[in-house]
Design a protein around this motif. Structure first.
Motif, mmCIF file in Angstrom:
data_model
loop_
_atom_site.group_PDB
_atom_site.id
_atom_site.type_symbol
_atom_site.label_atom_id
_atom_site.label_comp_id
_atom_site.label_asym_id
_atom_site.label_seq_id
_atom_site.Cartn_x
_atom_site.Cartn_y
_atom_site.Cartn_z
ATOM 1 N N GLN A 29 0.818 -1.196 0.000
ATOM 2 C CA GLN A 29 0.000 0.000 0.000
ATOM 3 C C GLN A 29 0.857 1.253 0.000
ATOM 4 O OE1 GLN A 29 -3.236 0.107 -0.457
ATOM 5 N NE2 GLN A 29 -3.191 -2.092 -0.685
ATOM 6 N N ALA A 30 1.934 1.243 0.723
ATOM 7 C CA ALA A 30 2.825 2.398 0.758
ATOM 8 C C ALA A 30 3.984 2.149 -0.184
ATOM 9 C CB ALA A 30 3.355 2.605 2.180
ATOM 10 N N PRO A 31 4.537 3.200 -0.751
ATOM 11 C CA PRO A 31 5.689 3.021 -1.617
ATOM 12 C C PRO A 31 6.859 2.458 -0.830
ATOM 13 C CG PRO A 31 5.191 5.364 -1.311
ATOM 14 C CD PRO A 31 4.123 4.581 -0.629
ATOM 15 N N ALA A 32 7.783 1.848 -1.553
ATOM 16 C CA ALA A 32 8.929 1.205 -0.925
ATOM 17 C C ALA A 32 9.734 2.180 -0.082
ATOM 18 C CB ALA A 32 9.826 0.580 -1.994
ATOM 19 N N HIS A 33 9.622 3.462 -0.373
ATOM 20 C CA HIS A 33 10.438 4.436 0.324
ATOM 21 C C HIS A 33 9.667 5.173 1.395
ATOM 22 C CE1 HIS A 33 13.348 3.430 -2.621
ATOM 23 N NE2 HIS A 33 12.469 3.678 -3.545
ATOM 24 N N GLY A 34 8.437 4.790 1.655
ATOM 25 C CA GLY A 34 7.669 5.352 2.746
ATOM 26 C C GLY A 34 6.995 6.663 2.409
ATOM 27 N N ALA A 35 5.690 6.635 2.199
ATOM 28 C CA ALA A 35 4.948 7.858 1.941
ATOM 29 C C ALA A 35 5.100 8.782 3.130
ATOM 30 C CB ALA A 35 3.479 7.537 1.691
ATOM 31 N N GLY A 36 5.538 9.982 2.871
ATOM 32 C CA GLY A 36 5.709 10.950 3.923
ATOM 33 C C GLY A 36 7.010 10.780 4.691
ATOM 34 N N GLY A 37 7.764 9.764 4.375
ATOM 35 C CA GLY A 37 9.019 9.515 5.076
ATOM 36 C C GLY A 37 10.201 10.043 4.308
ATOM 37 N N PRO A 38 11.363 9.901 4.905
ATOM 38 C CA PRO A 38 12.578 10.378 4.234
ATOM 39 C C PRO A 38 12.901 9.548 2.992
ATOM 40 C CG PRO A 38 13.137 9.206 6.245
ATOM 41 C CD PRO A 38 11.639 9.298 6.198
ATOM 42 N N ALA A 45 17.497 10.526 -7.457
ATOM 43 C CA ALA A 45 18.329 10.629 -8.660
ATOM 44 C C ALA A 45 18.006 9.511 -9.645
ATOM 45 C CB ALA A 45 19.812 10.593 -8.290
ATOM 46 N N ARG A 46 17.776 8.294 -9.138
ATOM 47 C CA ARG A 46 17.422 7.188 -10.043
ATOM 48 C C ARG A 46 16.076 7.428 -10.716
ATOM 49 N NH1 ARG A 46 20.057 4.594 -6.093
ATOM 50 N NH2 ARG A 46 18.178 4.016 -4.953
ATOM 51 N N ALA A 47 15.111 7.942 -9.970
ATOM 52 C CA ALA A 47 13.804 8.258 -10.561
ATOM 53 C C ALA A 47 13.960 9.345 -11.625
ATOM 54 C CB ALA A 47 12.829 8.705 -9.476
ATOM 55 N N THR A 48 14.784 10.347 -11.332
ATOM 56 C CA THR A 48 15.013 11.432 -12.273
ATOM 57 C C THR A 48 15.751 10.923 -13.509
ATOM 58 O OG1 THR A 48 15.100 12.964 -10.416
ATOM 59 C CG2 THR A 48 15.940 13.765 -12.527
ATOM 60 N N LEU A 49 16.715 10.063 -13.308
ATOM 61 C CA LEU A 49 17.447 9.500 -14.437
ATOM 62 C C LEU A 49 16.514 8.695 -15.338
ATOM 63 C CD1 LEU A 49 20.187 9.238 -15.778
ATOM 64 C CD2 LEU A 49 20.634 7.247 -14.345
ATOM 65 N N HIS A 50 15.557 8.010 -14.735
ATOM 66 C CA HIS A 50 14.571 7.256 -15.509
ATOM 67 C C HIS A 50 13.806 8.211 -16.432
ATOM 68 C CE1 HIS A 50 11.407 4.292 -16.280
ATOM 69 N NE2 HIS A 50 10.577 5.310 -16.139
ATOM 70 N N CYS A 51 13.317 9.327 -15.857
ATOM 71 C CA CYS A 51 12.586 10.316 -16.657
ATOM 72 C C CYS A 51 13.502 10.975 -17.685
ATOM 73 C CB CYS A 51 11.979 11.387 -15.757
ATOM 74 S SG CYS A 51 10.494 10.868 -14.915
ATOM 75 N N LEU A 52 14.720 11.265 -17.263
ATOM 76 C CA LEU A 52 15.672 11.909 -18.157
ATOM 77 C C LEU A 52 15.963 11.048 -19.382
ATOM 78 C CD1 LEU A 52 17.596 14.376 -18.538
ATOM 79 C CD2 LEU A 52 19.357 12.981 -17.479
ATOM 80 N N THR A 53 16.001 9.758 -19.200
ATOM 81 C CA THR A 53 16.265 8.856 -20.328
ATOM 82 C C THR A 53 15.185 9.008 -21.393
ATOM 83 O OG1 THR A 53 17.384 7.298 -18.870
ATOM 84 C CG2 THR A 53 16.619 6.444 -20.990
ATOM 85 N N GLY A 54 13.928 8.948 -20.973
ATOM 86 C CA GLY A 54 12.828 9.112 -21.921
ATOM 87 C C GLY A 54 12.833 10.487 -22.554
ATOM 88 N N CYS A 55 13.079 11.510 -21.730
ATOM 89 C CA CYS A 55 13.120 12.879 -22.248
ATOM 90 C C CYS A 55 14.244 13.058 -23.264
ATOM 91 C CB CYS A 55 13.292 13.875 -21.107
ATOM 92 S SG CYS A 55 11.821 14.074 -20.103
ATOM 93 N N ALA A 56 15.405 12.521 -22.959
ATOM 94 C CA ALA A 56 16.547 12.662 -23.870
ATOM 95 C C ALA A 56 16.278 11.966 -25.199
ATOM 96 C CB ALA A 56 17.810 12.111 -23.218
ATOM 97 N N MET A 167 8.343 14.554 -4.218
ATOM 98 C CA MET A 167 7.158 13.775 -4.600
ATOM 99 C C MET A 167 7.206 12.348 -4.052
ATOM 100 S SD MET A 167 6.315 15.218 -8.468
ATOM 101 C CE MET A 167 6.547 13.639 -9.131
ATOM 102 N N ILE A 168 8.333 11.684 -4.167
ATOM 103 C CA ILE A 168 8.459 10.309 -3.675
ATOM 104 C C ILE A 168 8.255 10.285 -2.164
ATOM 105 C CG2 ILE A 168 10.016 8.341 -3.383
ATOM 106 C CD1 ILE A 168 11.313 9.229 -6.083
ATOM 107 N N GLY A 169 8.790 11.261 -1.471
ATOM 108 C CA GLY A 169 8.637 11.340 -0.023
ATOM 109 C C GLY A 169 7.190 11.505 0.421
ATOM 110 N N ARG A 170 6.327 11.934 -0.475
ATOM 111 C CA ARG A 170 4.917 12.103 -0.182
ATOM 112 C C ARG A 170 4.062 11.010 -0.813
ATOM 113 N NH1 ARG A 170 7.806 15.886 0.675
ATOM 114 N NH2 ARG A 170 7.427 17.643 2.010
ATOM 115 N N ALA A 175 7.060 6.931 -6.616
ATOM 116 C CA ALA A 175 6.646 6.075 -5.501
ATOM 117 C C ALA A 175 5.415 5.263 -5.890
ATOM 118 C CB ALA A 175 6.338 6.923 -4.261
ATOM 119 N N VAL A 176 4.561 5.831 -6.740
ATOM 120 C CA VAL A 176 3.360 5.138 -7.197
ATOM 121 C C VAL A 176 3.740 3.917 -8.029
ATOM 122 C CG1 VAL A 176 1.252 5.389 -8.578
ATOM 123 C CG2 VAL A 176 2.046 7.291 -7.161
ATOM 124 N N VAL A 177 4.772 4.062 -8.831
ATOM 125 C CA VAL A 177 5.205 2.962 -9.707
ATOM 126 C C VAL A 177 5.674 1.763 -8.884
ATOM 127 C CG1 VAL A 177 6.905 2.289 -11.467
ATOM 128 C CG2 VAL A 177 5.815 4.536 -11.573
#
Length: 182
Positions: A29-38, A45-56, A167-170, A175-177
């Motif tokens: 139910q909660a993302p692996a990194h904890g909704a609202g947590g650190p 950076a890995r999430a951003t790199l994922h998006c950056l790959t598609g964008c590039a 966003m992931i922290g929330r 985090a949804v993925v």
């Protein structure tokens, strides 16, 4: 707690030995990194790199197509942006669909996960290119084109990473993925 997931982006097979307690040990139910947590900067950076790959991919393909067809700067930039969103979403969809999620749900998850990240990335990326003297008129065969593109993508990565961390922290964004990776 977040360091336990470091290096396991997208893999969620840790339920049997996590320390979140029994309520979360059998479901996601909660993302692996904890909704609202650190959230670690590495995770963001890995999430951003994922998006950056598609964008590039989309950016370069759009620039190549627009230039090859002799289009002006505005239509070429619009095509590059559309393709950046397309490939950004496509990379996310690929992973979600591979987890056995139906197409309708996968599309909703990809839109929720990537829209803000890609939008910020495209704003920064195209803003740098538009404002860099001579970059909009540089041809694919000129070093200026590739240098400014690399700088613009690097700037987009640096500026979008804190957005993804927030966003992931929330429990939003990538985090949804994580709920769908098995």
């Amino acid at each position: 707690m977040e360091q336990r997931h470091e290096g396991h982006e997208g893999r969620t097979g840790h339920e049997g030995h996590d320390d979140h307690g029994p309520a979360q040990s059998h479901k996601h139910q909660a993302p692996a990194h904890g909704a609202g947590g650190p959230v670690s900067w590495g995770t963001a950076a890995r999430a951003t790199l994922h998006c950056l790959t598609g964008c590039a991919i989309g950016e370069v393909l759009g620039m190549v197509i627009g230039t090859a067809l002799g289009w002006g700067n505005v239509p070429t930039m619009i095509l590059a942006i559309v393709l950046a969103f397309f490939f950004g979403y496509a990379l996310t969809l690929r992973g979600i669909l591979a987890a056995g999620v139906d197409l309708r749900t996968a599309v909703r998850v990809a839109l929720a996960a990537d829209t803000l990240s890609i939008a910020v990335m495209e704003l920064i990326d195209n803003g740098v290119i538009a404002l860099w003297p001579g970059a909009m008129d540089a041809h694919l065969s000129e070093p200026l084109f590739w240098i400014v593109l690399a700088i613009s993508l690097a700037a987009a990565f640096v500026i979008t990473t804190p957005v993804n961390k927030w966003m992931i922290g929330r429990g939003k964004g990538h985090a949804v993925v994580h709920q769908y990776h098995h």
